[in-house]
Design an enzyme around this catalytic site. Structure first.
Site, PDB file in Angstrom:
ATOM      1  N   ASN A   1     -11.916  13.066 -27.890  1.00  0.00           N
ATOM      2  CA  ASN A   1     -10.948  12.034 -28.322  1.00  0.00           C
ATOM      3  C   ASN A   1     -11.588  11.020 -29.262  1.00  0.00           C
ATOM      4  O   ASN A   1     -11.498   9.815 -29.057  1.00  0.00           O
ATOM      5  CB  ASN A   1     -10.322  11.330 -27.111  1.00  0.00           C
ATOM      6  CG  ASN A   1     -11.351  10.685 -26.201  1.00  0.00           C
ATOM      7  OD1 ASN A   1     -12.496  11.106 -26.157  1.00  0.00           O
ATOM      8  ND2 ASN A   1     -10.953   9.665 -25.465  1.00  0.00           N
TER       9      ASN A   1
ATOM     10  N   HIS B   1     -18.285   9.804 -23.651  1.00  0.00           N
ATOM     11  CA  HIS B   1     -17.571   9.541 -24.908  1.00  0.00           C
ATOM     12  C   HIS B   1     -18.518   8.721 -25.786  1.00  0.00           C
ATOM     13  O   HIS B   1     -18.662   7.513 -25.587  1.00  0.00           O
ATOM     14  CB  HIS B   1     -16.299   8.733 -24.635  1.00  0.00           C
ATOM     15  CG  HIS B   1     -15.302   9.425 -23.758  1.00  0.00           C
ATOM     16  ND1 HIS B   1     -14.273  10.200 -24.259  1.00  0.00           N
ATOM     17  CD2 HIS B   1     -15.165   9.473 -22.407  1.00  0.00           C
ATOM     18  CE1 HIS B   1     -13.541  10.681 -23.253  1.00  0.00           C
ATOM     19  NE2 HIS B   1     -14.067  10.255 -22.121  1.00  0.00           N
TER      20      HIS B   1
ATOM     21  N   ARG C   1     -18.199   8.287 -29.048  1.00  0.00           N
ATOM     22  CA  ARG C   1     -17.364   7.520 -29.988  1.00  0.00           C
ATOM     23  C   ARG C   1     -17.572   7.806 -31.472  1.00  0.00           C
ATOM     24  O   ARG C   1     -16.901   7.176 -32.302  1.00  0.00           O
ATOM     25  CB  ARG C   1     -17.535   6.003 -29.768  1.00  0.00           C
ATOM     26  CG  ARG C   1     -17.250   5.529 -28.349  1.00  0.00           C
ATOM     27  CD  ARG C   1     -15.843   5.815 -27.915  1.00  0.00           C
ATOM     28  NE  ARG C   1     -15.487   5.150 -26.657  1.00  0.00           N
ATOM     29  CZ  ARG C   1     -14.495   5.537 -25.876  1.00  0.00           C
ATOM     30  NH1 ARG C   1     -13.764   6.601 -26.200  1.00  0.00           N
ATOM     31  NH2 ARG C   1     -14.222   4.889 -24.770  1.00  0.00           N
TER      32      ARG C   1
ATOM     33  N   HIS D   1     -13.078  13.770 -13.724  1.00  0.00           N
ATOM     34  CA  HIS D   1     -12.896  12.502 -13.000  1.00  0.00           C
ATOM     35  C   HIS D   1     -11.821  12.511 -11.915  1.00  0.00           C
ATOM     36  O   HIS D   1     -10.893  11.701 -11.946  1.00  0.00           O
ATOM     37  CB  HIS D   1     -12.666  11.333 -13.972  1.00  0.00           C
ATOM     38  CG  HIS D   1     -11.685  11.573 -15.104  1.00  0.00           C
ATOM     39  ND1 HIS D   1     -10.470  12.170 -14.921  1.00  0.00           N
ATOM     40  CD2 HIS D   1     -11.767  11.292 -16.429  1.00  0.00           C
ATOM     41  CE1 HIS D   1      -9.838  12.227 -16.094  1.00  0.00           C
ATOM     42  NE2 HIS D   1     -10.615  11.707 -17.013  1.00  0.00           N
TER      43      HIS D   1
ATOM     44  N   ASP E   1     -17.951   9.937 -17.141  1.00  0.00           N
ATOM     45  CA  ASP E   1     -16.851   9.490 -17.992  1.00  0.00           C
ATOM     46  C   ASP E   1     -17.251   8.192 -18.707  1.00  0.00           C
ATOM     47  O   ASP E   1     -16.461   7.242 -18.794  1.00  0.00           O
ATOM     48  CB  ASP E   1     -15.554   9.310 -17.193  1.00  0.00           C
ATOM     49  CG  ASP E   1     -14.341   9.133 -18.080  1.00  0.00           C
ATOM     50  OD1 ASP E   1     -14.441   9.362 -19.299  1.00  0.00           O
ATOM     51  OD2 ASP E   1     -13.274   8.750 -17.545  1.00  0.00           O
TER      52      ASP E   1
ATOM     53  N   HIS F   1     -16.141   0.425 -24.383  1.00  0.00           N
ATOM     54  CA  HIS F   1     -15.323  -0.394 -25.282  1.00  0.00           C
ATOM     55  C   HIS F   1     -16.006  -1.757 -25.344  1.00  0.00           C
ATOM     56  O   HIS F   1     -16.653  -2.169 -24.374  1.00  0.00           O
ATOM     57  CB  HIS F   1     -13.899  -0.567 -24.731  1.00  0.00           C
ATOM     58  CG  HIS F   1     -13.145   0.712 -24.564  1.00  0.00           C
ATOM     59  ND1 HIS F   1     -12.602   1.419 -25.610  1.00  0.00           N
ATOM     60  CD2 HIS F   1     -12.867   1.439 -23.446  1.00  0.00           C
ATOM     61  CE1 HIS F   1     -12.007   2.504 -25.161  1.00  0.00           C
ATOM     62  NE2 HIS F   1     -12.153   2.556 -23.841  1.00  0.00           N
TER      63      HIS F   1
HETATM   64  N1  LIG Z   1     -11.396   7.226 -18.826  1.00  0.00           N
HETATM   65  C1  LIG Z   1     -10.862   6.334 -19.630  1.00  0.00           C
HETATM   66  O1  LIG Z   1     -10.205   5.409 -19.159  1.00  0.00           O
HETATM   67  N2  LIG Z   1     -11.037   6.379 -20.960  1.00  0.00           N
HETATM   68  C2  LIG Z   1     -11.646   7.427 -21.726  1.00  0.00           C
HETATM   69  C3  LIG Z   1     -10.739   8.599 -21.884  1.00  0.00           C
HETATM   70  C4  LIG Z   1     -10.554   9.410 -20.627  1.00  0.00           C
HETATM   71  O2  LIG Z   1     -11.519   9.991 -20.117  1.00  0.00           O
HETATM   72  O3  LIG Z   1      -9.444   9.503 -20.125  1.00  0.00           O
HETATM   73  C5  LIG Z   1     -12.033   6.886 -23.091  1.00  0.00           C
HETATM   74  O4  LIG Z   1     -12.365   7.696 -23.969  1.00  0.00           O
HETATM   75  O5  LIG Z   1     -12.025   5.659 -23.288  1.00  0.00           O
HETATM   76 ZN   LIG Z   2      -9.989  11.427 -18.977  1.00  0.00          ZN
HETATM   77 ZN   LIG Z   3     -13.209  10.895 -20.382  1.00  0.00          ZN
END
Ligand SMILES: NC(=O)N[C@@H](CC(=O)O)C(=O)O
Ligand SMILES: [Zn+2]
Ligand SMILES: [Zn+2]
Length: 432
Positions: free
Chosen positions: A87, A55, A57, A230, A300, A304
């Site tokens: 996302n 991700h 972002r 995952h 994954d 943050h």
């Molecule tokens: N894995 C997570 O806890 N977070 C992911 C989203 C996801 O893969 O579910 C994210 O985009 O922050």
């Molecule tokens: Zn996920």
């Molecule tokens: Zn993810």
């Protein structure tokens, strides 16, 4: 460029000659023909890793990560191809949103794929006219971005993907099986002081197992290529392993190496979806990575900021970074753990490339892209969040050992120099 006397994952010592963006020859005593020669004696040469789940972002949350910082973190961890998830803000659900993301991906140092997403009010418009890497992760329960959908929408999306000939990757948790009462134990502690075990109790293992079972059925009915993101329980891995070959699964390093026992230390920094599991389930999951029942490893990578994580358990966002530490952690596990270097190569490079039909990635052979990373297995070091390159500046693996690359090549360009801790210029390409 001629990489001399490198040790390959299977122990053979070989020269690797690179011509432009491709590997031109792998052999013994290859002629340099005037090319730059790089000594790789006593060093391990691996194919650049393909991380099928990150991700990065952008668009929407560049304060957490950007294509530039995320791809630098990838290159510094020996990852040369990443697959970005939908996302973001806006979510990658239409052709226009895909185009917007692809413009930002021009800043990537590593090659990339861009996934398309599904929302409750989904109208993909021209999404499938774009070179979508896969449809997914399709969220069967809410996670970061609140893109959770119901069963009917999932079936519809799977059929649309099947028609378009696009694989589907699924975030499989069934929210109706979450233990809402367990969430009440979250308490008021923040950050490291939060009772993060409540998150694992809340998003129960049974919720994943049931959702994977259902997703595999829907995928088989539609005749689609289905990849389960995952997978965090051994039960879910076994469901996928018993399904037809068109169904695959990935496991993250954090679900292999961390468990509920670590949540006392991690607090909200260990909140992610699916959550960390019992020590018993973690060990059984890792066994399946070692013995080949798990198809591939993906991170994954879900950064943050610390400020965002310094909240109560229910207010903190879910997700942990990981793209830079995947190969380093797994290589350290070959030194005193159960994995072999060949298995690490297959799980992080050959298998993800084969799963997603990337014909020129994942192998050190003539004709393949010159995506390579060089490691010294005698030099592992303690992982420290402040030395990593993700914008988030922390890691759930603080203090664990990792073997980081001395350099990383992406299609023949040195995108990371470990000695100087410097990066090359951005020329990542869309692999589709
Ligand atoms: N894995 C997570 O806890 N977070 C992911 C989203 C996801 O893969 O579910 C994210 O985009 O922050
Ligand atoms: Zn996920
Ligand atoms: Zn993810």
């Amino acid at each position: 460029m001629l990489v001399r006397n490198a040790t390959l994952a299977d122990g053979r010592v070989r020269d690797v000659r690179i011509e432009g963006e491709r590997i031109d020859a792998v052999g013994s005593d290859l002629a340099a023909d005037g090319a730059e020669t790089v000594d790789a004696r006593e060093r391990l040469l691996l194919p650049g890793a393909v991380d099928a789940h990150v991700h990065f972002r952008e668009p929407g949350a560049p304060h957490k990560e950007t294509w530039r910082t995320g791809s630098q973190s990838a290159a510094a961890g020996g990852v040369t191809t990443v697959v970005d998830q939908p996302n973001t803000d806006p979510p990658t659900t239409t052709g226009a949103a895909y185009d917007q993301k692809e413009l930002l991906a021009q800043h990537s140092l590593v090659d990339y794929g861009i996934n398309g997403g599904v929302t409750p009010d989904w109208d993909p418009e021209t999404l499938f006219d774009r070179p979508v890497f896969a449809l997914g992760e399709v969220f069967l329960a809410d996670s970061t971005g609140d893109m959770g959908i119901d069963g009917d929408r999932f079936e519809d999306a799977v059929h649309r993907a099947a028609e378009a000939g696009v694989p589907v990757t699924v975030h499989a948790e069934d929210a109706t099986l979450f233990d809402d009462a367990a969430r009440d134990d979250a308490g008021s502690g923040t950050g490291h002081d939060a009772n993060a075990d409540a998150w694992s109790a809340y998003r129960a293992a049974e919720a994943e197992i049931a959702a994977v079972e259902r997703a595999v059925e829907v995928g088989a009915d539609a005749g689609v290529r289905l990849h389960v993101a995952h997978t965090s329980t051994p039960e879910a891995v076994d469901i996928v392993a018993d399904a037809p070959d068109t169904v695959t699964c990935e496991v993250t390093p954090h679900h292999c190496l961390l468990s509920r026992a670590d949540l006392d230390d991690l607090g909200t920094y260990g909140r992610m979806n699916p959550p960390l599991r019992s020590e018993e389930r973690r060990a059984a999951l890792y066994d399946r990575v070692v013995d080949g029942r798990v198809d591939l490893i993906a991170t994954d990578h879900a950064p943050h900021t610390k400020a965002e994580k310094e909240a109560t358990l229910l207010d903190a966002p879910s997700g942990v970074p990981g793209v830079e530490t995947m190969v380093p952690l797994l290589l350290a596990e070959t030194l005193d753990g159960p994995l072999t270097v060949e298995r690490v190569r297959d799980l992080t490079a050959a298998a993800p490339a084969a799963t997603f039909d990337l014909d020129r990635k994942g192998k050190i052979e003539a004709g393949m892209d010159a995506d390579l990373a060089l490691y010294d297995l005698d030099r592992s070091r303690s992982i420290a969040g402040e030395r990593l390159h993700s914008k988030c500046g922390w890691t759930p693996f603080e203090g664990l050992e990792g073997v980081f690359p001395e350099w990383t090549l992406r299609r023949g360009d040195r995108v990371y120099d470990g000695a100087m801790d410097t990066f090359g210029s951005t020329d990542g390409k869309n692999v589709r």
